[in-house]
Design a protein around this motif. Sequence first.
Motif, short mmCIF file in Angstrom:
data_model
loop_
_atom_site.label_atom_id
_atom_site.label_comp_id
_atom_site.label_asym_id
_atom_site.label_seq_id
_atom_site.Cartn_x
_atom_site.Cartn_y
_atom_site.Cartn_z
N LEU A 129 0.87 -1.17 0.00
CA LEU A 129 0.00 0.00 0.00
C LEU A 129 0.91 1.22 0.00
O LEU A 129 1.75 1.39 0.90
CB LEU A 129 -0.91 0.00 1.23
N VAL A 130 0.75 2.05 -1.02
CA VAL A 130 1.63 3.20 -1.23
C VAL A 130 0.81 4.47 -1.05
O VAL A 130 -0.22 4.66 -1.71
CB VAL A 130 2.26 3.16 -2.64
N GLN A 142 -1.62 9.19 -7.11
CA GLN A 142 -2.67 9.05 -8.11
C GLN A 142 -2.64 10.27 -9.02
O GLN A 142 -2.39 11.39 -8.58
CB GLN A 142 -4.05 8.92 -7.45
N GLY A 143 -2.85 10.02 -10.31
CA GLY A 143 -2.85 11.10 -11.29
C GLY A 143 -1.46 11.57 -11.69
O GLY A 143 -1.31 12.64 -12.29
N ILE A 170 -3.66 -0.89 -8.50
CA ILE A 170 -4.97 -0.25 -8.59
C ILE A 170 -5.00 0.99 -7.69
O ILE A 170 -4.35 1.03 -6.66
CB ILE A 170 -6.13 -1.20 -8.23
N ASN A 171 -5.77 1.98 -8.11
CA ASN A 171 -6.03 3.15 -7.28
C ASN A 171 -7.09 2.78 -6.25
O ASN A 171 -8.09 2.15 -6.59
CB ASN A 171 -6.56 4.32 -8.12
N LEU A 172 -6.88 3.18 -5.01
CA LEU A 172 -7.86 2.98 -3.96
C LEU A 172 -8.64 4.27 -3.73
O LEU A 172 -8.11 5.36 -3.97
CB LEU A 172 -7.17 2.54 -2.67
N ARG A 203 -4.59 6.08 -1.99
CA ARG A 203 -3.41 5.23 -2.05
C ARG A 203 -3.44 4.37 -3.31
O ARG A 203 -4.45 4.28 -4.00
CB ARG A 203 -3.34 4.29 -0.83
N VAL A 204 -2.31 3.74 -3.61
CA VAL A 204 -2.23 2.74 -4.67
C VAL A 204 -1.90 1.40 -4.02
O VAL A 204 -1.02 1.32 -3.16
CB VAL A 204 -1.15 3.11 -5.72
N GLU A 205 -2.64 0.39 -4.43
CA GLU A 205 -2.38 -0.97 -3.96
C GLU A 205 -1.65 -1.72 -5.06
O GLU A 205 -2.06 -1.70 -6.22
CB GLU A 205 -3.69 -1.70 -3.65
N VAL A 206 -0.54 -2.36 -4.69
CA VAL A 206 0.25 -3.14 -5.64
C VAL A 206 0.33 -4.57 -5.10
O VAL A 206 0.80 -4.79 -3.98
CB VAL A 206 1.68 -2.56 -5.79
#
Length: 89
Positions: free
Chosen positions: A7-8, A13-14, A35-37, A41-44
């Motif tokens: 989780l980043v 985002q964007g 994916i964008n949350l 955050r971004v989930e990888v």
Amino acid sequence: MAAARFLVSGRVQGVGFRAATRGQARLLGLVGQAINLPDGRVEVRVWGLAERVDALERWLHVGPALARVDAVTRHAEEGAPEQVEFVID
């Protein structure tokens, strides 16, 4: 095979973060997804050789030029990958 969920947070985002993550993961021979949350955050989720998963984790702490990464948390990932390559959603 190693598996991890990251989780980043930050300005991720964007700013091309998911696409850059896909490029880095593909260079490392990893499969998974980014994916964008809804919370920004971004989930990888990623599967591959342990040292390559670790290399991606190091890269996630920096990200692409327009991003600002505040934190990266790593969690154990269970099961087999759902993808045969690295994808973004």
